[in-house]
Write a protein that holds these residues in place. Structure first.
Motif, PDB file in Angstrom:
ATOM      1  N   MET B  74       0.845  -1.204   0.000  1.00  0.00           N
ATOM      2  CA  MET B  74       0.000   0.000   0.000  1.00  0.00           C
ATOM      3  C   MET B  74       0.878   1.251   0.000  1.00  0.00           C
ATOM      4  O   MET B  74       0.604   2.228  -0.677  1.00  0.00           O
ATOM      5  N   GLY B  78       0.107   1.970  -3.562  1.00  0.00           N
ATOM      6  CA  GLY B  78      -1.213   2.571  -3.412  1.00  0.00           C
ATOM      7  C   GLY B  78      -2.351   1.568  -3.407  1.00  0.00           C
ATOM      8  O   GLY B  78      -2.191   0.435  -2.925  1.00  0.00           O
ATOM      9  N   PHE B 222      -5.845   9.790   3.992  1.00  0.00           N
ATOM     10  CA  PHE B 222      -6.206   9.523   2.594  1.00  0.00           C
ATOM     11  C   PHE B 222      -5.727  10.644   1.674  1.00  0.00           C
ATOM     12  O   PHE B 222      -5.350  10.398   0.523  1.00  0.00           O
ATOM     13  N   ASP B 223      -5.714  11.895   2.192  1.00  0.00           N
ATOM     14  CA  ASP B 223      -5.227  13.003   1.363  1.00  0.00           C
ATOM     15  C   ASP B 223      -3.739  12.845   1.037  1.00  0.00           C
ATOM     16  O   ASP B 223      -3.322  13.063  -0.109  1.00  0.00           O
ATOM     17  N   VAL B 235      -6.052   7.625  -4.631  1.00  0.00           N
ATOM     18  CA  VAL B 235      -6.347   6.519  -3.710  1.00  0.00           C
ATOM     19  C   VAL B 235      -7.224   5.453  -4.353  1.00  0.00           C
ATOM     20  O   VAL B 235      -7.655   4.528  -3.686  1.00  0.00           O
ATOM     21  N   LEU B 294      -4.201  -0.493   5.657  1.00  0.00           N
ATOM     22  CA  LEU B 294      -4.240   0.971   5.729  1.00  0.00           C
ATOM     23  C   LEU B 294      -3.085   1.551   6.555  1.00  0.00           C
ATOM     24  O   LEU B 294      -2.814   2.751   6.479  1.00  0.00           O
ATOM     25  N   PHE B 297      -0.912   3.525   4.364  1.00  0.00           N
ATOM     26  CA  PHE B 297      -1.268   4.930   4.123  1.00  0.00           C
ATOM     27  C   PHE B 297      -0.947   5.798   5.339  1.00  0.00           C
ATOM     28  O   PHE B 297      -0.543   6.951   5.211  1.00  0.00           O
TER      29      PHE B 297
END
Lengths: 98, 550
Positions: B74, B78, B222-223, B235, B294, B297
């Motif tokens: 990730m 991504g 997420f940004d 994303v 996640l 991220f």
């Protein structure tokens, strides 16, 4: 030498398994959680967001619930009759104690 | 070597000692027949209830490497790394009906490995040998990857140098693992699985609550990811990546239950209902996996940098910067112990394949059960030593490539192992031909995949990932696809064509050693039998032989 290459013991007619079937119309439901999570265009987008989570993430996490619900439903609906399950439980207990 | 964090080291060593004692003690529990449910350990229906099966399969399928590599993917690639979620969602409805048939026929006929089944179902020692070799070759790099997980943790704790001193902790960890698996068999990883899961869930829950608050909330997470991957869809997936995403998820799901260690876990369940219930309970791990993914991220938002070029250190480094040392120690122990459970089960499964389907079948047919057990135990050691050697002497990146290949090659056993549970229509000669064709196509496609950095420049010419560009087949498209699916399709096509030809030529098709009723047998049926203990077992036929001799 020959025994090594034949299957263990050929069950005779007296200890053959009873004829049963795994078939049930409920099984078709299992296709839903297999097919839906693989249709990428369905969720490959940012909006609508759920909180700060883009669609891509929250919807795929929601598919976990879809999978759980479907498999649980199919399990419930294809379970053996109660009498048979009790017989099975008795057999298992007997194995453990015996 | 930078300074080693002492607090973390002490906590990891303490927890490691706890599971080591448990691992050795596991052997003793067996002798006391009535001690809780622990005498239930041992593959073969001694009654693994729903809970134990849940821990066993969970520890088996969701490995430490998954916890390290998925967030690393990730972080580096991504949204594509999120394939692990649909992968582990579709798998359970997919195998819901398959695993119960495998359980039934194995318990009626005494099969312990997938190759045992193929041997008997298709009357084909050749196809059984291919299944056994495929299983072993695919499992070895999987074990090596568990070590990559431990190595990432060690690096983060400060063991960053090279040479013998830096590798020593890894060697000690695996030596201990090898000894207690040798000593206690399947019971050791089974007991440790409880500790592992407790630590893993604790770590994830704390991470998901604490880290987003520290780095500025989920919105910011997420940004930052969207910024980093702005060139490739942000994303979400680029349009050209969608086919590859779906086929990778589907192909990985098809492959997972073909691995010999998954079969070991399935066969240990006490009855068919336990397996069915677990197909709806195991996805709890998938939910956890989604949040673990996640973490990749979160690391972007936190500005985490990997150690050197090792992307696998992302998660340990994120924990390092977000948690106080004592909790980072617990999280590191969770990853390290999480590596030991599947590594032990995998080495047992590979050893079983070697003993039952290679040694007994081809090397020493007259081996008695004592010799079987000895060979299996030694094989389990060899497998682990091989895995350590792979990590120490070759580039870890290479074992990641091998693992990718492993998934593609294990898929080539699907026609004989999985479809074989439903039909015997396929001719044994056709199965062999299909396996060969699928292997060739799969390996060629993997070879042709270059690895690119984010700017599109080629870093590595071959074995660069799982996205095969369809343009290489002369198609005018930018779409990519997972080689496993293509090679499996070729395999199936060849199986169908060759079966039709061989049937038309009336070539002998062997004897089916199973009966239709075997596949739906329940525990209480007279045909049901306990399976032998892994590592102490002989293949079908040998037990009877020993009795007759005695």
């Amino acid at each position: 030498m020959a025994t090594a290459s034949t299957p263990p013991s050929t069950p005779g007619p007296q200890d053959a398994a009873p004829r049963r079937s795994d078939r049930s119309p409920w099984n078709w439901l299992l296709l839903i959680p297999i097919v839906v999570p693989l249709i990428v265009p369905l969720y490959n987008a940012v909006d609508p967001k759920w909180g700060s989570f883009p669609l891509f993430y929250w919807l795929q996490l929601a598919f976990v619930a879809l999978g759980v619900a479907t498999t649980a439903l199919v399990y419930r609906m294809t379970r053996r009759p109660a009498a048979e399950r009790e017989a099975a439980a008795r057999a298992a207990t007997r194995d453990r104690e015996g | 070597m930078k300074d080693v964090n002492v607090v973390e080291l002490v906590i990891v060593v303490l927890l490691f000692l706890v599971v080591t004692v448990m691992g050795f003690a596991a052997a003793r529990w067996r002798r006391a027949e009535s001690l809780m449910h622990l005498d239930e350990w041992g593959l073969g229906g001694r009654s693994f209830g729903s809970w134990i099966t849940w821990f066993l399969l969970g520890g088996d399928l969701y490995t430490a490497y998954t916890f390290v590599a998925v967030p690393a993917l990730m972080f580096g690639a991504g949204a594509a790394g999120f394939f692990a979620v649909p992968y582990t969602v579709v798998i359970y409805p997919l195998v819901f009906l398959v695993v119960i048939r495998l359980w039934s026929v194995s318990h009626v006929r005494g099969f312990v490995t997938p190759a045992d089944f193929v041997r008997s179902r298709f009357g084909s020692p050749t196809m059984a040998l291919l299944v056994a070799i495929t299983g072993i070759v695919a499992t070895m790099p999987y074990i090596a990857l568990q070590l990559v997980g431990i190595e990432a943790v060690l690096k983060s704790m400060g063991f960053t140098g090279s040479g013998f001193a830096a590798e020593l902790p890894l060697i000690i960890a695996f030596l201990v693992l090898a000894l207690y698996t040798y000593n206690s068999g399947l019971r050791a990883p089974a007991m440790i699985a409880f500790v592992k899961d407790t630590l893993i869930y604790l770590t994830i829950i704390v991470a998901v609550i604490v880290i987003p608050g520290k780095v500025g909330g989920w919105g910011h997470i997420f940004d930052s990811a969207a910024d980093k991957f702005s060139a490739t869809g942000g994303v979400i997936l680029p349009a050209t990546g969608q086919l590859g995403y779906a086929t990778l998820a589907f192909g990985s799901a098809l492959a997972l239950f073909l691995y010999p260690h998954s079969v070991t876990g399935v066969l240990a369940a006490s009855n068919r209902d336990v397996l069915k219930r677990n197909m709806s309970a195991l996805p709890v791990y998938s939910l956890a996996l989604g949040f673990i993914a996640l973490l990749g991220f979160m690391a972007i938002a936190a500005g985490t940098k990997p150690i050197g070029t090792d992307g696998n250190t992302i998660v340990p480094e994120l924990f390092q910067s977000s948690f106080p040392s004592w909790f980072a120690g617990i999280a590191f122990a969770a990853i390290a112990i999480g590596a030991l459970v599947p590594a032990a089960i995998m080495s047992i499964a590979a050893a079983n394949l070697f003993t039952r389907n290679i040694w007994k079948e081809y090397v020493h047919k007259d081996a008695d059960s004592r010799e079987e057990a000895r060979v299996a135990k030694i094989a389990s050691l060899v497998v682990k030593v091989g895995a350590v050697a792979a990590i120490l002497f070759i580039d870890p990146q290479f074992s990641i490539d091998l693992q990718l290949i492993g998934g593609v090659i294990i898929l080539q056993t699907l026609p004989s192992v999985a479809l074989g549970l439903y039909t015997r229509w396929m001719h044994r000669g056709a199965l062999v031909a299909g396996w060969v064709a699928g292997m060739v196509v799969g390996l060629w496609m993997l070879y042709e995949i270059p690895k690119k950095d984010p700017t599109g420049a080629i870093i590595k010419e071959h074995f660069g990932g799982s996205s095969f560009p369809l343009s290489k087949l002369g198609l005018d498209t930018k779409l990519t696809i997972y080689p496993g699916i293509v090679s499996l399709a070729v395999n199936l096509l060849v199986v169908v064509i060759i079966t039709l030809i061989l049937r038309a030529m009336k070539v002998a098709d062997g004897v089916d050693g199973t009966a239709d009723t075997d596949y739906t047998a329940e525990r209480e049926d007279p045909s049901f039998r306990e399976l032998p203990e892994p590592l102490e077992s002989a293949p079908p036929g040998v037990a009877e032989e020993a009795v007759r001799r005695g």
